[in-house]
Motif scaffolding. Structure first.
Motif, PDB file in Angstrom:
ATOM      1  N   HIS A  83      31.200 -28.917  20.684  1.00  0.00           N
ATOM      2  CA  HIS A  83      30.345 -30.100  20.606  1.00  0.00           C
ATOM      3  C   HIS A  83      31.102 -31.338  21.057  1.00  0.00           C
ATOM      4  O   HIS A  83      32.263 -31.541  20.681  1.00  0.00           O
ATOM      5  CB  HIS A  83      29.828 -30.312  19.181  1.00  0.00           C
ATOM      6  CG  HIS A  83      28.823 -29.288  18.763  1.00  0.00           C
ATOM      7  ND1 HIS A  83      27.562 -29.208  19.318  1.00  0.00           N
ATOM      8  CD2 HIS A  83      28.888 -28.301  17.825  1.00  0.00           C
ATOM      9  CE1 HIS A  83      26.894 -28.216  18.739  1.00  0.00           C
ATOM     10  NE2 HIS A  83      27.681 -27.642  17.842  1.00  0.00           N
TER      11      HIS A  83
ATOM     12  N   LEU B  51      23.487 -33.737  22.452  1.00  0.00           N
ATOM     13  CA  LEU B  51      22.548 -32.668  22.120  1.00  0.00           C
ATOM     14  C   LEU B  51      22.366 -31.752  23.326  1.00  0.00           C
ATOM     15  O   LEU B  51      21.940 -32.185  24.400  1.00  0.00           O
ATOM     16  CB  LEU B  51      21.204 -33.256  21.708  1.00  0.00           C
ATOM     17  CG  LEU B  51      21.227 -34.174  20.478  1.00  0.00           C
ATOM     18  CD1 LEU B  51      19.864 -34.795  20.249  1.00  0.00           C
ATOM     19  CD2 LEU B  51      21.674 -33.401  19.243  1.00  0.00           C
ATOM     20  N   GLY B  52      22.683 -30.469  23.153  1.00  0.00           N
ATOM     21  CA  GLY B  52      22.531 -29.520  24.249  1.00  0.00           C
ATOM     22  C   GLY B  52      23.447 -29.879  25.404  1.00  0.00           C
ATOM     23  O   GLY B  52      24.574 -30.339  25.214  1.00  0.00           O
TER      24      GLY B  52
ATOM     25  N   ARG C  33      28.850 -27.042  28.433  1.00  0.00           N
ATOM     26  CA  ARG C  33      29.221 -27.720  27.191  1.00  0.00           C
ATOM     27  C   ARG C  33      30.659 -28.213  27.214  1.00  0.00           C
ATOM     28  O   ARG C  33      31.087 -28.934  26.312  1.00  0.00           O
ATOM     29  CB  ARG C  33      29.016 -26.783  25.996  1.00  0.00           C
ATOM     30  CG  ARG C  33      27.571 -26.323  25.842  1.00  0.00           C
ATOM     31  CD  ARG C  33      27.409 -25.423  24.635  1.00  0.00           C
ATOM     32  NE  ARG C  33      27.598 -26.160  23.391  1.00  0.00           N
ATOM     33  CZ  ARG C  33      27.697 -25.567  22.199  1.00  0.00           C
ATOM     34  NH1 ARG C  33      27.636 -24.247  22.101  1.00  0.00           N
ATOM     35  NH2 ARG C  33      27.864 -26.298  21.108  1.00  0.00           N
TER      36      ARG C  33
ATOM     37  N   LEU D 163      16.792 -26.055  19.340  1.00  0.00           N
ATOM     38  CA  LEU D 163      18.099 -26.499  19.824  1.00  0.00           C
ATOM     39  C   LEU D 163      19.225 -25.911  18.987  1.00  0.00           C
ATOM     40  O   LEU D 163      20.281 -25.534  19.504  1.00  0.00           O
ATOM     41  CB  LEU D 163      18.163 -28.032  19.803  1.00  0.00           C
ATOM     42  CG  LEU D 163      19.415 -28.668  20.413  1.00  0.00           C
ATOM     43  CD1 LEU D 163      19.521 -28.333  21.888  1.00  0.00           C
ATOM     44  CD2 LEU D 163      19.381 -30.184  20.230  1.00  0.00           C
ATOM     45  N   LEU D 164      19.023 -25.814  17.690  1.00  0.00           N
ATOM     46  CA  LEU D 164      20.045 -25.241  16.824  1.00  0.00           C
ATOM     47  C   LEU D 164      20.230 -23.749  17.085  1.00  0.00           C
ATOM     48  O   LEU D 164      21.330 -23.213  16.957  1.00  0.00           O
ATOM     49  CB  LEU D 164      19.681 -25.472  15.356  1.00  0.00           C
ATOM     50  CG  LEU D 164      19.737 -26.943  14.882  1.00  0.00           C
ATOM     51  CD1 LEU D 164      19.177 -27.073  13.476  1.00  0.00           C
ATOM     52  CD2 LEU D 164      21.164 -27.457  14.943  1.00  0.00           C
ATOM     53  N   GLU D 165      19.156 -23.067  17.475  1.00  0.00           N
ATOM     54  CA  GLU D 165      19.253 -21.641  17.798  1.00  0.00           C
ATOM     55  C   GLU D 165      19.966 -21.418  19.125  1.00  0.00           C
ATOM     56  O   GLU D 165      20.697 -20.456  19.299  1.00  0.00           O
ATOM     57  CB  GLU D 165      17.850 -21.026  17.853  1.00  0.00           C
ATOM     58  CG  GLU D 165      17.150 -20.967  16.496  1.00  0.00           C
ATOM     59  CD  GLU D 165      15.720 -20.475  16.627  1.00  0.00           C
ATOM     60  OE1 GLU D 165      15.306 -20.168  17.779  1.00  0.00           O
ATOM     61  OE2 GLU D 165      15.012 -20.399  15.612  1.00  0.00           O
ATOM     62  N   GLN D 166      19.732 -22.339  20.109  1.00  0.00           N
ATOM     63  CA  GLN D 166      20.332 -22.210  21.440  1.00  0.00           C
ATOM     64  C   GLN D 166      20.999 -23.539  21.820  1.00  0.00           C
ATOM     65  O   GLN D 166      20.454 -24.335  22.574  1.00  0.00           O
ATOM     66  CB  GLN D 166      19.267 -21.859  22.477  1.00  0.00           C
ATOM     67  CG  GLN D 166      18.577 -20.527  22.214  1.00  0.00           C
ATOM     68  CD  GLN D 166      17.432 -20.303  23.188  1.00  0.00           C
ATOM     69  OE1 GLN D 166      16.381 -20.921  23.094  1.00  0.00           O
ATOM     70  NE2 GLN D 166      17.654 -19.404  24.145  1.00  0.00           N
ATOM     71  N   PRO D 167      22.192 -23.805  21.320  1.00  0.00           N
ATOM     72  CA  PRO D 167      22.851 -25.100  21.562  1.00  0.00           C
ATOM     73  C   PRO D 167      23.279 -25.302  23.014  1.00  0.00           C
ATOM     74  O   PRO D 167      23.628 -26.419  23.394  1.00  0.00           O
ATOM     75  CB  PRO D 167      24.067 -25.048  20.630  1.00  0.00           C
ATOM     76  CG  PRO D 167      24.329 -23.591  20.412  1.00  0.00           C
ATOM     77  CD  PRO D 167      22.994 -22.932  20.450  1.00  0.00           C
TER      78      PRO D 167
ATOM     79  N   ALA E  10      18.481 -30.229  26.088  1.00  0.00           N
ATOM     80  CA  ALA E  10      17.659 -30.777  25.001  1.00  0.00           C
ATOM     81  C   ALA E  10      16.698 -31.806  25.575  1.00  0.00           C
ATOM     82  O   ALA E  10      17.080 -32.946  25.867  1.00  0.00           O
ATOM     83  CB  ALA E  10      18.553 -31.417  23.938  1.00  0.00           C
TER      84      ALA E  10
END
Length: 633
Positions: free
Chosen positions: A147, A157-158, A238, A380-384, A388
Motif C-alpha cells: 500500500h 486506493l487500488g 501497486r 476493492l478490499l477483495e481485489q486491492p 478503484a
C-alpha cells in the motif's frame, strides 16, 4: 420568552376557538362533523394560506410569525449538516501542490506540459514519485506492505489508470496542393471520428479499444471539447518499479501518436484522519494544432458519512430534516387543495415547491450513495490490485453538494416570504416589481450594445488575447471591464489602432451611460415606493405583536402603568395644540403599538388635520377619566 409568549397566545386563541365549537355542538346536540376534524388538522399546519386572515390583521401577523419561527428551526437544521469542512480545501490544496505544481528534474510540471515529450517526462517523474510512498524521509520502510500512503497519511486506493482517446487517420481532408507532401490528416476530436482500431503491440488493454460500457466510463467535459468514456487504457501496478516498467514500455512503443487527442490519469486516495476521499483526474489534451493543453479536476468528497459522534449528531439532524420535509409536503398539499392552480401565482409558493423537491432528491441520493460506497469498498478490499473507480460517485457527490448549495440559497431567500408583510421589508420587492417592465425594456437596449461590442472584441482580439478567444469569454471579459478588471495592454498589443478605440467607446457608452441609466431607473422607483409606504396608514406589524406581549407580561407583573395613564401623561405635557407626530413618538417610547396610537388619536381628531386642539384634548381627557373610573381601561 417573548417569542414563547407569542406562540402561547396563538395557541390559546386556537384552543378558545375549538372550545367554543364544542360548546355550541353540545348545546345543540350535534355530532362532530368532518370539517371540524379537518379544521384541527389545518390548525396544526395553519398558515396564512390555510387560515382566513383577510379580515383579521392580528391573526395574519400571528400566523406569519408562527410560520417564521418554525421555518427558522428548519433553516438551522439545514445549516447544521449542509456545511462542508475546511479540511476539504486543505486536502485539495495538498494534492494540487503535489501532482500539479511539483517539477521534474528538468523543471517540467504538469501545468507546464506543452508537448508529448513533456508528458512522458512528467509521467515518469513527478507523477510516479507522487503516487508511490513506501519509505519515510530517512529511507526507513513505512511497513504498510504494497500500500502507498501519499504524504504518509493518504492511502492510494487500488491502482492508477491511464487512458487515451484517439481519432482516425484521414478523418479530415487535405487540400489538393498539399496531398503529395502530407500523407495523413487527423481532425479535431469528434465521437464519430474516434479511432477504435487496435494498434502498436496489439495485445493488452493499452493497445486495444474499449467502449464506454466495457470500462464503465463516463464522458468528460474538457477545455476543448467533451470526450467519451471509452478508449485505450492501461492500469499501473501497486509498486513504483513495476509501474515505471509499464510506462517505459508504452513510451518506447509510441503509445501516443498523431491521432491522440486526450490522455487521462485517474486515481483516488483516502485519508482516514479526516474521513475524506480525494478523486483526482489529470487531463492532457492534444489539439489538432499540435502542442498540449493540461487541465485537472480534484474532487474532495465525504463518501463515508457516519463514523464519529459528530456524524451521529448529523444523522439526527438529517432525520429531523426528513420530518420537516414531510411536514412541509402536507402543508403544501393543504394549500394546493384550498387554492388550486392559483397557488402558483405567487413566486414564494413556487419557491416552496422547489425547495421541497430539491430536498427529496437530496434524501434519495443520500441513501443511494451510502449503498453504492459500501459495495465499491467491499469489492476493492477483495481485489486491492484493481482500479478503484470512484469518479462516478465523486461526480454525483459534487452535484449533490452543488444542489445543496442552491437549496440553501433558496431557503435563505424564502425568509423574505415571512417578513415581507412589514413595510420596511416590502421596499425591496415592491421596488423590483414596479420597475421590472422598465428594466426589461432597458435590458433589450443594453444587451444590443453589449453583444455588439462582444462580437467586435472577438473579431479584433480573438486570435491573440486569451480573454477574447471565444465569444463566451468575450461576454464575461466585458462584465469584468465594467467592474474594473481588465488588461488594457493586451488589447492594445492585439490591435494598436482599434484596440484603444474599442476600449474608450465601450467604457463610455456601457459604463458611464447605460449602467447609470439602469441605476437611475431603480433609484427613481425606490423613491416612489418609499414615499407611498410612508403615507400609508399604519397597520399591525410584527413589532407591535411583540410589544403587546411584552406589555401584557409586565402589566401582569404590575411593573408597567396602565395604558390610560400613559395617554393622560402625554396630554398633561402637551400644549394647546398637540401634533400626532409628538403624540406618537411619546407613546411609542412607552411601549405602545402604532395601530393603537393611530386609533386613539383619530377617534378624537374630528377635522382630520393630525392636530388635537384644546377642545379635542379636553374631550379625550374626559373620556379617559371615565374609563379609568369605570375600570374599562
Amino acid at each position: 420568552c417573548i417569542l414563547y409568549l407569542l406562540h402561547l397566545n396563538y395557541f390559546t386563541w386556537q384552543c378558545h376557538q375549538v372550545e367554543m365549537m364544542y360548546r355550541l355542538m353540545l348545546c345543540r346536540n350535534y355530532s362532530l362533523p368532518w370539517h371540524v376534524m379537518e379544521g384541527n388538522v389545518y390548525g396544526l399546519w395553519g398558515t396564512t394560506l390555510t387560515e382566513n386572515t383577510s379580515d383579521n390583521r392580528e391573526l395574519f401577523v400571528r400566523t406569519t410569525l408562527r410560520e417564521l419561527l418554525v421555518y427558522l428551526v428548519f433553516l438551522v437544521d439545514i445549516l447544521t449538516y449542509g456545511m462542508t469542512s475546511s479540511n476539504t480545501y486543505y486536502y485539495t490544496k495538498v494534492m494540487t501542490d503535489l501532482f500539479v505544481l511539483t517539477p521534474s528534474g528538468n523543471g517540467v510540471t504538469f501545468q507546464s506540459i506543452s508537448s508529448m515529450a513533456d508528458f512522458w517526462t512528467y509521467a515518469q517523474g513527478p507523477m510516479l514519485d507522487g503516487l508511490y510512498w513506501t519509505k519515510w524521509y530517512n529511507d526507513q520502510s513505512l511497513q504498510n506492505g504494497d500500500h502507498s500512503f501519499i504524504y504518509y497519511e493518504n492511502m492510494l486506493l487500488g491502482v492508477p489508470r491511464m487512458r487515451q482517446i484517439k481519432v482516425m487517420n484521414n478523418s479530415c481532408k487535405v487540400h489538393k496542393d498539399f496531398r503529395n507532401e502530407i500523407s495523413g490528416c487527423f481532425d479535431v476530436y469528434n465521437e464519430k471520428k474516434e479511432d477504435e482500431v487496435d494498434f502498436g503491440l496489439v495485445n493488452g488493454t493499452a493497445w486495444q479499444y474499449h467502449n464506454e460500457k466495457e470500462i464503465k466510463g463516463s464522458a468528460h467535459w474538457g477545455l476543448l471539447t467533451t470526450y467519451s468514456g471509452g478508449g485505450y487504457y492501461q492500469d499501473l501496478n501497486r509498486t513504483k518499479e513495476e509501474s515505471a516498467e509499464i510506462l517505459m514500455e508504452m513510451n518506447n512503443n509510441l503509445w501516443l501518436d498523431h491521432g491522440t487527442r486526450a490522455v487521462f490519469i485517474d486515481f483516488s486516495t483516502y485519508n482516514a484522519n479526516i474521513n475524506l476521499f480525494c478523486v483526482i483526474r489529470l487531463l492532457v489534451e492534444f489539439p489538432a494544432t499540435g502542442g498540449a493543453i493540461p487541465s485537472y479536476q480534484i474532487r474532495t468528497v465525504k463518501l463515508i458519512r457516519y463514523i464519529t459522534y459528530w456524524d451521529y449528531f448529523i444523522i439526527g439532524c438529517e432525520m429531523v430534516f426528513c420530518l420537516f420535509i414531510l411536514y412541509y409536503i402536507v402543508e403544501e398539499i393543504l394549500e394546493l387543495r384550498i387554492h388550486g392552480f392559483s397557488y402558483f401565482s405567487s413566486i414564494w409558493n413556487t419557491l416552496d415547491v422547489v425547495v421541497i423537491l430539491l430536498a427529496i432528491v437530496a434524501i434519495v441520493f443520500n441513501v443511494f450513495r451510502t449503498i453504492k460506497v459500501d459495495k465499491l469498498l467491499g469489492k476493492l478490499l477483495e481485489q486491492p490490485g484493481i482500479y478503484a473507480d470512484f469518479e462516478f460517485l465523486a461526480f454525483w457527490q459534487t452535484q449533490y453538494n452543488n444542489m445543496n448549495a442552491v437549496n440553501l440559497f433558496f431557503a435563505w431567500i424564502k425568509v423574505f416570504k415571512y417578513i415581507s408583510f412589514n413595510k420596511t421589508m416590502t421596499q425591496l420587492s415592491s421596488t423590483l416589481g414596479r420597475c421590472a417592465k422598465d428594466i426589461m425594456g432597458f435590458a433589450i437596449m443594453f444587451f444590443i450594445v453589449f453583444f455588439a461590442y462582444a462580437q467586435l472584441g472577438y473579431l479584433l482580439f480573438g486570435t491573440e488575447v486569451n480573454s477574447f478567444s471565444t465569444f463566451v469569454k468575450c461576454i464575461f471579459t466585458q462584465f469584468r471591464i465594467i467592474l474594473g478588471d481588465f488588461d488594457y495592454d493586451a488589447i492594445e498589443r492585439a490591435n494598436r489602432v482599434l484596440g484603444p478605440i474599442y476600449f474608450v467607446t465601450y467604457v463610455f457608452f456601457v459604463f458611464f451611460v447605460l449602467l447609470n441609466m439602469f441605476l437611475a431607473i431603480i433609484n427613481d422607483t425606490y423613491s416612489e415606493v418609499k414615499e407611498e409606504l410612508s403615507s400609508q396608514k399604519d397597520e399591525l406589524q410584527i413589532t407591535d405583536i411583540i410589544k403587546q406581549s411584552y406589555m401584557k407580561t409586565f402589566m401582569k407583573l404590575k411593573l408597567k402603568k396602565e395604558k390610560i395613564s400613559d395617554v393622560q401623561k402625554v396630554l398633561r405635557s402637551g400644549s394647546n395644540k398637540l401634533e400626532f407626530k409628538d403624540f406618537r413618538e411619546t407613546l411609542k417610547e412607552l411601549g405602545h403599538a402604532d395601530h393603537e396610537i393611530s386609533e386613539a388619536f383619530s377617534k378624537f381628531d374630528h377635522d382630520g388635520n393630525q392636530i388635537l386642539d384644546q377642545e379635542e384634548q379636553e374631550r379625550m381627557k374626559r373620556e379617559l377619566e371615565e374609563k379609568r373610573v369605570s375600570g374599562l381601561g
